[in-house]
Motif scaffolding. Sequence first.
Motif, PDB file in Angstrom:
ATOM      1  N   ARG A  12      -5.113  25.451 -45.642  1.00 26.80           N
ATOM      2  CA  ARG A  12      -4.424  24.461 -45.520  1.00 26.80           C
ATOM      3  C   ARG A  12      -4.046  23.931 -43.959  1.00 26.80           C
ATOM      4  O   ARG A  12      -4.515  22.545 -43.820  1.00 26.80           O
ATOM      5  CB  ARG A  12      -2.998  24.416 -46.347  1.00 26.80           C
ATOM      6  CG  ARG A  12      -3.322  24.555 -47.853  1.00 26.80           C
ATOM      7  CD  ARG A  12      -2.077  24.282 -48.651  1.00 26.80           C
ATOM      8  NE  ARG A  12      -0.955  25.441 -48.450  1.00 26.80           N
ATOM      9  CZ  ARG A  12      -0.858  26.251 -49.011  1.00 26.80           C
ATOM     10  NH1 ARG A  12      -1.407  26.572 -49.911  1.00 26.80           N
ATOM     11  NH2 ARG A  12       0.278  27.092 -48.801  1.00 26.80           N
ATOM     12  N   ARG A  14      -5.625  24.585 -41.496  1.00 30.04           N
ATOM     13  CA  ARG A  14      -6.944  24.500 -40.665  1.00 30.04           C
ATOM     14  C   ARG A  14      -7.635  23.082 -41.317  1.00 30.04           C
ATOM     15  O   ARG A  14      -8.083  22.139 -40.620  1.00 30.04           O
ATOM     16  CB  ARG A  14      -7.818  25.649 -41.092  1.00 30.04           C
ATOM     17  CG  ARG A  14      -9.115  25.461 -40.585  1.00 30.04           C
ATOM     18  CD  ARG A  14      -9.949  26.629 -41.017  1.00 30.04           C
ATOM     19  NE  ARG A  14      -9.902  26.864 -42.093  1.00 30.04           N
ATOM     20  CZ  ARG A  14     -10.113  27.878 -42.679  1.00 30.04           C
ATOM     21  NH1 ARG A  14     -10.235  29.064 -42.325  1.00 30.04           N
ATOM     22  NH2 ARG A  14     -10.250  27.999 -44.108  1.00 30.04           N
ATOM     23  N   GLY A  15      -7.524  22.837 -42.616  1.00 26.23           N
ATOM     24  CA  GLY A  15      -7.744  21.538 -43.104  1.00 26.23           C
ATOM     25  C   GLY A  15      -7.065  20.513 -42.615  1.00 26.23           C
ATOM     26  O   GLY A  15      -7.831  19.151 -42.271  1.00 26.23           O
ATOM     27  N   THR A  19      -9.010  17.424 -40.466  1.00 25.16           N
ATOM     28  CA  THR A  19      -8.759  16.045 -40.759  1.00 25.16           C
ATOM     29  C   THR A  19      -8.306  15.356 -39.748  1.00 25.16           C
ATOM     30  O   THR A  19      -8.696  14.338 -39.544  1.00 25.16           O
ATOM     31  CB  THR A  19      -7.715  16.197 -42.161  1.00 25.16           C
ATOM     32  OG1 THR A  19      -8.361  16.753 -43.203  1.00 25.16           O
ATOM     33  CG2 THR A  19      -7.577  14.409 -42.631  1.00 25.16           C
ATOM     34  N   LYS A 310     -19.673  23.352 -41.464  1.00 25.71           N
ATOM     35  CA  LYS A 310     -18.534  23.259 -41.948  1.00 25.71           C
ATOM     36  C   LYS A 310     -17.595  24.736 -41.471  1.00 25.71           C
ATOM     37  O   LYS A 310     -16.703  24.747 -41.038  1.00 25.71           O
ATOM     38  CB  LYS A 310     -18.446  23.413 -43.504  1.00 25.71           C
ATOM     39  CG  LYS A 310     -17.090  23.681 -43.880  1.00 25.71           C
ATOM     40  CD  LYS A 310     -17.090  23.595 -45.568  1.00 25.71           C
ATOM     41  CE  LYS A 310     -15.813  23.855 -46.161  1.00 25.71           C
ATOM     42  NZ  LYS A 310     -15.467  25.262 -46.248  1.00 25.71           N
ATOM     43  N   GLU A 314     -14.680  25.259 -39.009  1.00 26.95           N
ATOM     44  CA  GLU A 314     -13.433  26.000 -39.489  1.00 26.95           C
ATOM     45  C   GLU A 314     -13.102  27.231 -38.587  1.00 26.95           C
ATOM     46  O   GLU A 314     -11.940  27.521 -38.061  1.00 26.95           O
ATOM     47  CB  GLU A 314     -13.633  26.329 -40.862  1.00 26.95           C
ATOM     48  CG  GLU A 314     -13.346  25.336 -41.843  1.00 26.95           C
ATOM     49  CD  GLU A 314     -13.706  25.785 -43.177  1.00 26.95           C
ATOM     50  OE1 GLU A 314     -14.142  26.994 -43.296  1.00 26.95           O
ATOM     51  OE2 GLU A 314     -13.406  24.871 -44.128  1.00 26.95           O
TER      52      GLU A 314
END
Length: 551
Positions: A12, A14-15, A19, A310, A314
Amino acid sequence: MTAIPSTKAMARARGRWLTAAAGTGAGAAGAVLLLDTLAAIGFAAGLAGGVVAVPDGLAAVLPWAALVAVTGAARGLFAMASARIGAAAAERSKAQVRRRVVEAALHRAPGGATTLGGWITAAVDEVEALDGYVARFLPARRAAVLAPLLVLAATAIASPVSAAILLGTLIPFVIAMALAGGAAADESRRQFVALSRLSSRFADRVRTLPVVLAFGAEQREAKALGEAADELATRTMRVLRVAFLSSAALEFFAALSVALVAVYCGFNLLGQLPVPVPEQLDLGRAFFVLALAPEFYGPMRRLAAAYHDKQSAETAAERLMALPAPLTPARPRPISAPPALAFHDVTIRYSDSDRPAVANLSFTAAPGQTIALVGPSGSGKSSLLHLLLGLAPVESGTVLVDGVPLDRMGTVAPLASWAGQHPLLLAGSIRDNLLLANPKATPRDLDAAVEGAGLGPMLARRPAGLDSEIDSRGSGLSGGERRRIALARALLKPAPLLLLDEPTAHLDHASETALIATIAGACRGRTTLLATHSERVAAIADQVVRLGDSQ
């Protein structure tokens, strides 16, 4: 003890980081890809209508041909626009993140664990890993959510059974992609870590190349780098194998769906289906479904092609998030007069050292005084100067600058001039090197600095004077001339504090004598800290502070 975040919490975080780093440009690129899907539906309708209209003559075919031409051209334009918007968004994202990394590197806490090679790798390789994520993966992911639904809805209008066939082949495809994606994530993370390790090691070995050569370790280091490169190649091949597997699964189910739709439409038109169905296709609807079926997996093809981006992003995000945040010292209040300095029981200790560089040192400097820090090499003279510049860690004690604690200021760099024992020279003219300290300096300021540093005789021997070109090593300049350039640069900055680190090191007696008079002139009107091992230089100081064995 700091709690180790769970895998879900890390995902979360990292997301959220990715973003924030991506910005909004990827959303616009994804929206353009949705327009491409709508144009594909129009293209399929034009083909189907044109085929049906062939028996009615050219006049009936032309409108459908125009639709095919317009939607085909629109698809090319939408694809190009999406690529350009995504590339522009990626450039903005990389510039923003790279700016943060460089700021953190330049304003990091003293004694940090990240090596120079690590910072270089973060600013170049790891930031660059965001390019494909922002430019290709995010637009493809956002389009892959809605574009298949648009194709499915258009197919269902013409043939609900064909839409059901497409939907049925999607379920095992999603399962296969999830399994391949998990394997790809692990392999990609290991590959990226190996790449970062190799890049960091290479950068550090290049930086310490003189030491490697001096100890004859070039063969050993070359072998170690070769083994690291071979490990990276092995891990890269593993990533490629997983990528090929996922691509094969995608192509299999895409071909299967088109083949099943084609078989169904053919038997439906011939009326020879082995089971009853609630529809009877005509040629137009059958051709429309056949032309549109490959577009159902088109968005997912784009997504699968960018899936490796992706995983790389990440992995890079995890490493970039772990970098120390830049220090944000309070802005020092403007000081125009020479400041007073006070060191109270100051101890400096670096994280990789068992003993302090300086231990329990106390002294004061009145405004305008020159303080000579005298001691042998390794006694901590340079560390004290670095401490004022925010480059050395304080273990205990306090430093006051005009009564203000240094830890509130962070650094005295805005109000200090600096000349180190290894003067930094830039490839360019002597004028460019001097203006590094004060780009807004006037010609009169330059002349005063040149005169104050005693650069006149050297410039007189050069036909181009201040515009004479030098390289970054100062080739053609003597040690004294390089130090005079550093002093002139320090004089050019209108700063009330002067920091000089071994200004006469490695000079012969005559050169040192000539430079001492220049240094004495430079110290006038400023509070000066002068690190030196020379008693002759220390003699011009108002106060001598002895360190190490000299205490």
